[in-house]
Write an enzyme that holds these catalytic residues in place. Structure first.
Site, PDB file in Angstrom:
ATOM      1  N   TRP A  85       0.848  -1.193   0.000  1.00 33.11           N
ATOM      2  CA  TRP A  85       0.000   0.000   0.000  1.00 33.11           C
ATOM      3  C   TRP A  85       0.882   1.241   0.000  1.00 33.11           C
ATOM      4  CZ3 TRP A  85      -4.790   2.514   0.679  1.00 33.11           C
ATOM      5  CH2 TRP A  85      -5.927   1.713   0.504  1.00 33.11           C
ATOM      6  N   SER A 126      -0.205  -2.634   5.561  1.00 27.41           N
ATOM      7  CA  SER A 126       0.443  -2.522   6.880  1.00 27.41           C
ATOM      8  C   SER A 126      -0.132  -3.505   7.891  1.00 27.41           C
ATOM      9  CB  SER A 126       0.302  -1.093   7.409  1.00 27.41           C
ATOM     10  OG  SER A 126       1.107  -0.209   6.637  1.00 27.41           O
ATOM     11  N   PHE A 127      -1.426  -3.806   7.762  1.00 23.89           N
ATOM     12  CA  PHE A 127      -2.017  -4.775   8.697  1.00 23.89           C
ATOM     13  C   PHE A 127      -1.299  -6.127   8.612  1.00 23.89           C
ATOM     14  CE2 PHE A 127      -5.372  -6.038  11.518  1.00 23.89           C
ATOM     15  CZ  PHE A 127      -5.567  -7.384  11.268  1.00 23.89           C
ATOM     16  N   GLU A 128      -0.798  -6.489   7.432  1.00 21.15           N
ATOM     17  CA  GLU A 128      -0.122  -7.782   7.227  1.00 21.15           C
ATOM     18  C   GLU A 128       1.349  -7.752   7.652  1.00 21.15           C
ATOM     19  OE1 GLU A 128      -2.238  -6.519   4.758  1.00 21.15           O
ATOM     20  OE2 GLU A 128      -3.772  -7.837   5.603  1.00 21.15           O
ATOM     21  N   SER A 150       3.069   2.525   5.136  1.00 19.77           N
ATOM     22  CA  SER A 150       2.611   3.916   5.045  1.00 19.77           C
ATOM     23  C   SER A 150       1.091   3.903   5.095  1.00 19.77           C
ATOM     24  CB  SER A 150       3.081   4.540   3.720  1.00 19.77           C
ATOM     25  OG  SER A 150       2.422   5.792   3.501  1.00 19.77           O
ATOM     26  N   GLU A 170     -11.309   8.603   4.165  1.00 21.73           N
ATOM     27  CA  GLU A 170     -12.579   9.248   4.558  1.00 21.73           C
ATOM     28  C   GLU A 170     -13.174   8.641   5.816  1.00 21.73           C
ATOM     29  OE1 GLU A 170     -14.115  10.309  -0.001  1.00 21.73           O
ATOM     30  OE2 GLU A 170     -15.036   8.684   1.159  1.00 21.73           O
ATOM     31  N   HIS A 187     -11.191   3.698   9.155  1.00 21.61           N
ATOM     32  CA  HIS A 187     -10.317   2.543   8.883  1.00 21.61           C
ATOM     33  C   HIS A 187      -8.867   2.841   9.238  1.00 21.61           C
ATOM     34  CE1 HIS A 187      -8.703  -0.779   6.201  1.00 21.61           C
ATOM     35  NE2 HIS A 187      -9.480  -1.367   7.084  1.00 21.61           N
ATOM     36  N   PHE A 193       9.380  -0.500  14.302  1.00 24.81           N
ATOM     37  CA  PHE A 193       8.134   0.080  13.790  1.00 24.81           C
ATOM     38  C   PHE A 193       8.472   1.218  12.822  1.00 24.81           C
ATOM     39  CE2 PHE A 193       3.686   0.807  13.897  1.00 24.81           C
ATOM     40  CZ  PHE A 193       3.431   2.162  13.988  1.00 24.81           C
TER      41      PHE A 193
HETATM   42  N1  LIG Z   1      -5.527   2.179   3.756  1.00 24.82           N
HETATM   43  C1  LIG Z   1      -4.286   1.600   3.957  1.00 24.82           C
HETATM   44  C2  LIG Z   1      -4.119   0.235   4.163  1.00 24.82           C
HETATM   45  N2  LIG Z   1      -5.207  -0.591   4.171  1.00 24.82           N
HETATM   46  C3  LIG Z   1      -5.096  -2.033   3.963  1.00 24.82           C
HETATM   47  C4  LIG Z   1      -4.766  -2.817   5.240  1.00 24.82           C
HETATM   48  O1  LIG Z   1      -3.425  -2.571   5.657  1.00 24.82           O
HETATM   49  C5  LIG Z   1      -4.895  -4.320   4.976  1.00 24.82           C
HETATM   50  O2  LIG Z   1      -4.005  -4.699   3.956  1.00 24.82           O
HETATM   51  C6  LIG Z   1      -6.315  -4.685   4.559  1.00 24.82           C
HETATM   52  O3  LIG Z   1      -7.223  -4.194   5.539  1.00 24.82           O
HETATM   53  C7  LIG Z   1      -6.481  -6.212   4.411  1.00 24.82           C
HETATM   54  O4  LIG Z   1      -6.161  -6.855   5.607  1.00 24.82           O
HETATM   55  N3  LIG Z   1      -2.909  -0.293   4.363  1.00 24.82           N
HETATM   56  C8  LIG Z   1      -1.786   0.516   4.370  1.00 24.82           C
HETATM   57  O5  LIG Z   1      -0.672   0.019   4.556  1.00 24.82           O
HETATM   58  N4  LIG Z   1      -1.924   1.860   4.168  1.00 24.82           N
HETATM   59  C9  LIG Z   1      -3.135   2.442   3.962  1.00 24.82           C
HETATM   60  O6  LIG Z   1      -3.222   3.691   3.796  1.00 24.82           O
HETATM   61  C1  LIG Z   2      -6.003   3.689   6.097  1.00 25.11           C
HETATM   62  C2  LIG Z   2      -7.053   3.232   5.183  1.00 25.11           C
HETATM   63  O1  LIG Z   2      -7.477   2.096   5.168  1.00 25.11           O
HETATM   64  C3  LIG Z   2      -7.712   4.306   4.380  1.00 25.11           C
HETATM   65  O2  LIG Z   2      -6.710   4.929   3.582  1.00 25.11           O
HETATM   66  C4  LIG Z   2      -8.796   3.761   3.489  1.00 25.11           C
HETATM   67  O3  LIG Z   2      -9.475   4.893   2.971  1.00 25.11           O
HETATM   68  P1  LIG Z   2     -11.013   5.149   3.372  1.00 25.11           P
HETATM   69  O4  LIG Z   2     -11.018   5.424   4.878  1.00 25.11           O
HETATM   70  O5  LIG Z   2     -11.423   6.378   2.563  1.00 25.11           O
HETATM   71  O6  LIG Z   2     -11.797   3.917   2.994  1.00 25.11           O
END
Ligand SMILES: Nc1c(NC[C@H](O)[C@H](O)[C@H](O)CO)[nH]c(=O)[nH]c1=O
Ligand SMILES: CC(=O)[C@@H](O)COP(=O)(O)O
Length: 160
Positions: free
Chosen positions: A31, A65-67, A89, A94, A97, A122
């Site tokens: 991401w 990042s969650f992974e 990152s 919006e 999340h 981190f």
């Molecule tokens: N919005 C961002 C994400 N979202 C995805 C999650 O990290 C994860 O991959 C998904 O929820 C599936 O488990 N990840 C970032 O690293 N940065 C973002 O801005």
């Molecule tokens: C950090 C996120 O998951 C975010 O960038 C996703 O965007 P949204 O909150 O507009 O769905």
């Protein structure tokens, strides 16, 4: 001290152990890859500058990042590394999340440091805007990847 008042790329090699005998795992989120690629570049360059050997730097990519937590855990279990750098990152969108991803990733990486005997650094930017992320991944505030590499070397050397 906020990032605003320090450059993330500044380090004094005289205060850093030589990294030649250490193996490093680097797990990189896909991401915002324009940001995470620069964070990885900064981290790898700093590791090499401080004596690390290229073949001792193992890089894995994960979707987001969650992974990073699972990727870092597998790196610890399978790759005999002295430290792991988790690079991501997360940028506010919006919805809420952002909050959940940032919190889960930070807590998960903290938990790995408690549960295992290998330091996990981190290196996850959690920015309000893409501009803030750019400024912290090789822009006017330096590169958080560089900062993370120095932390990884110091933690790998701890107690040795
Ligand atoms: N919005 C961002 C994400 N979202 C995805 C999650 O990290 C994860 O991959 C998904 O929820 C599936 O488990 N990840 C970032 O690293 N940065 C973002 O801005
Ligand atoms: C950090 C996120 O998951 C975010 O960038 C996703 O965007 P949204 O909150 O507009 O769905």
């Amino acid at each position: 001290m906020a990032t605003e008042n320090k450059n993330l790329s500044h380090y004094d090699k005289a205060t850093i152990p030589n990294a030649k005998n250490f193996r490093f795992g680097i797990v990189v989120s896909e991401w915002n890859s324009n940001i995470t690629h620069n964070l990885f570049k900064g981290a790898k360059e700093a590791l090499l500058d401080c004596g690390a050997i290229e073949k001792n730097i193992i890089k894995w990519d994960v979707p987001g990042s969650f992974e990073l937590v699972f990727g870092a855990k597998k790196m610890i279990e399978n790759q005999n590394v002295d430290a792991v750098i988790a690079i991501g990152s997360v940028i506010q969108g919006e919805t809420k999340h952002f909050d959940f991803v940032c919190s889960a990733t930070a807590q998960g990486i903290k938990d790995l440091n408690v549960q295992h005997n290998t330091p996990v650094i981190f290196c996850v930017l959690t920015d309000n805007t893409m501009q803030q992320a750019i400024e912290r991944s090789g822009g006017k505030h330096g590169n958080k990847g560089t900062e993370a590499a120095i932390a990884a070397i110091k933690m790998a050397a701890l107690g040795k």
